[in-house]
Design an enzyme around this catalytic site. Structure first.
Site, short mmCIF file in Angstrom:
data_model
loop_
_atom_site.label_atom_id
_atom_site.label_comp_id
_atom_site.label_asym_id
_atom_site.label_seq_id
_atom_site.Cartn_x
_atom_site.Cartn_y
_atom_site.Cartn_z
N GLU A 35 -1.86 -7.57 -2.17
CA GLU A 35 -0.78 -7.18 -3.09
C GLU A 35 0.27 -8.27 -3.19
O GLU A 35 0.68 -8.67 -4.28
CB GLU A 35 -0.16 -5.88 -2.60
CG GLU A 35 1.13 -5.48 -3.28
CD GLU A 35 1.89 -4.44 -2.46
OE1 GLU A 35 2.72 -4.83 -1.62
OE2 GLU A 35 1.64 -3.24 -2.67
N ASP A 71 -4.88 -2.19 -5.92
CA ASP A 71 -3.74 -2.74 -6.67
C ASP A 71 -3.64 -4.24 -6.47
O ASP A 71 -3.36 -4.98 -7.41
CB ASP A 71 -2.45 -2.02 -6.33
CG ASP A 71 -2.02 -2.15 -4.89
OD1 ASP A 71 -2.88 -2.40 -4.02
OD2 ASP A 71 -0.81 -1.99 -4.62
#
Length: 319
Positions: free
Chosen positions: A33, A90
């Site tokens: 991330e 993500d």
């Protein structure tokens, strides 16, 4: 100038010379991330040298050997290899979107191609159908239970998913977005109708409830839900309206978390990054008609708050 100044401060504090983004608030670890966010920030700032260094470290240390996804966590004590090869979806979305955009901006076809390959593996490995709808797994392993699929509403980073859909046209992206919005609406729980950090989607009927293995809260994960919605122009969605109402009504202090069942709020104030998101979606921020000045990063802010502030600046500019 606000974003450029903040990027320089962020890079000075959190970007190591070798391209690793260091989470100073979490024992100095690095995440896919954070690497993806660093690439997006460098791209937004026009800093090609930093982008190349961040991506080079990411590719060298986080790329998984069996596909195009990335290990989600690297710790300084792990002797140069990730301590957990599971991915964080993500993180892969951010990395892929940054590569696709950077490839086009700086005429680097190999970056654009790498972003498309990551996007292909997101579609190939990380989608599951539950209750007639597509669910985005938070990671390839560990989120499929007998009773249902565990999901994280904040992983639906709609601005970056839009980038991937443009770079790799596929009808599945339409399902990811539309079913993701359905999930977020169903994940707005409790008396204040706030999106949960983690939810379980029932295999039996597709119903959504707070996940059993995490605190039943709207907090550090779910705060990104209204950010992505605002950034994507979906300001009338429940996932934004609930937090906006909470933040407007917070007279004593802006809470860092809210218990979804009891509506109990944290006894301490939210950190500056959450405050920046709240100001953006509530209309008191640059780019939304307010007179507020974009907050300047300071040495007292940790990695996550600093990253959220840069993300809110990008959202304000792009809206």
């Amino acid at each position: 100038m606000g974003f450029q100044n903040n990027w320089q401060r962020f890079a000075a504090r959190f970007l190591a010379q070798d391209g690793r983004i260091v989470d100073t608030g979490n024992d100095g670890v690095s995440h896919s991330e954070g690497q993806g966010w660093g690439m997006l920030f460098a791209l937004r700032a026009g800093d090609q040298d930093s982008f190349e260094r961040i991506y080079a470290w990411t590719r060298r240390y986080l790329r998984r050997p069996t596909d195009r996804l990335h290990a989600w966590r690297w710790t300084p004590s792990a002797q140069g290899v990730p301590d957990d090869f599971n991915n964080a979806t993500d993180g892969d979305i951010f990395i892929a979107a940054a590569l696709c955009e950077a490839g086009s901006r700086w005429n680097r076809a190999e970056w654009r191609d790498s972003g498309r390959l990551i996007a292909q593996d997101i579609l190939r490995l990380l989608l599951r159908r539950v209750g007639g709808r597509i669910i985005l797994l938070p990671g390839e392993k560990g989120f499929e239970r007998e009773a249902g699929i565990v999901a994280n509403p904040s992983y639906y980073a709609f601005p970056m998913i839009r980038t991937l859909a443009a770079a790799l046209p596929d009808p599945l992206w339409i399902d990811v977005v539309s079913d993701g919005l359905h999930l977020i609406r169903a994940a707005c729980l409790g008396p204040a109708a706030l999106p949960a950090d983690w939810v379980t989607v029932s295999r039996r009927d597709g119903s959504v409830d707070a996940a059993a293995d995490w605190p039943e809260r709207f907090s550090y994960d779910a705060v990104r839900v209204p950010l992505w919605l605002y950034w994507s122009g979906m300001s009338e969605e429940p996932g934004l309206l609930g937090p906006e109402a909470l933040w407007r009504a917070s007279a004593r202090h802006l809470p860092a978390w809210v218990n979804l069942r009891t509506a109990q709020v944290s006894p301490y104030a939210a950190p500056p990054g959450i405050e920046a998101v709240a100001r953006l979606v509530s209309g008191d921020a640059p780019g939304r008609g307010g007179n507020a000045v974009a907050p300047l990063l300071t040495d007292t802010m940790d990695y996550y708050s600093s990253a959220l502030i840069l993300l809110t600046q990008m959202a304000a500019d792009e809206r």
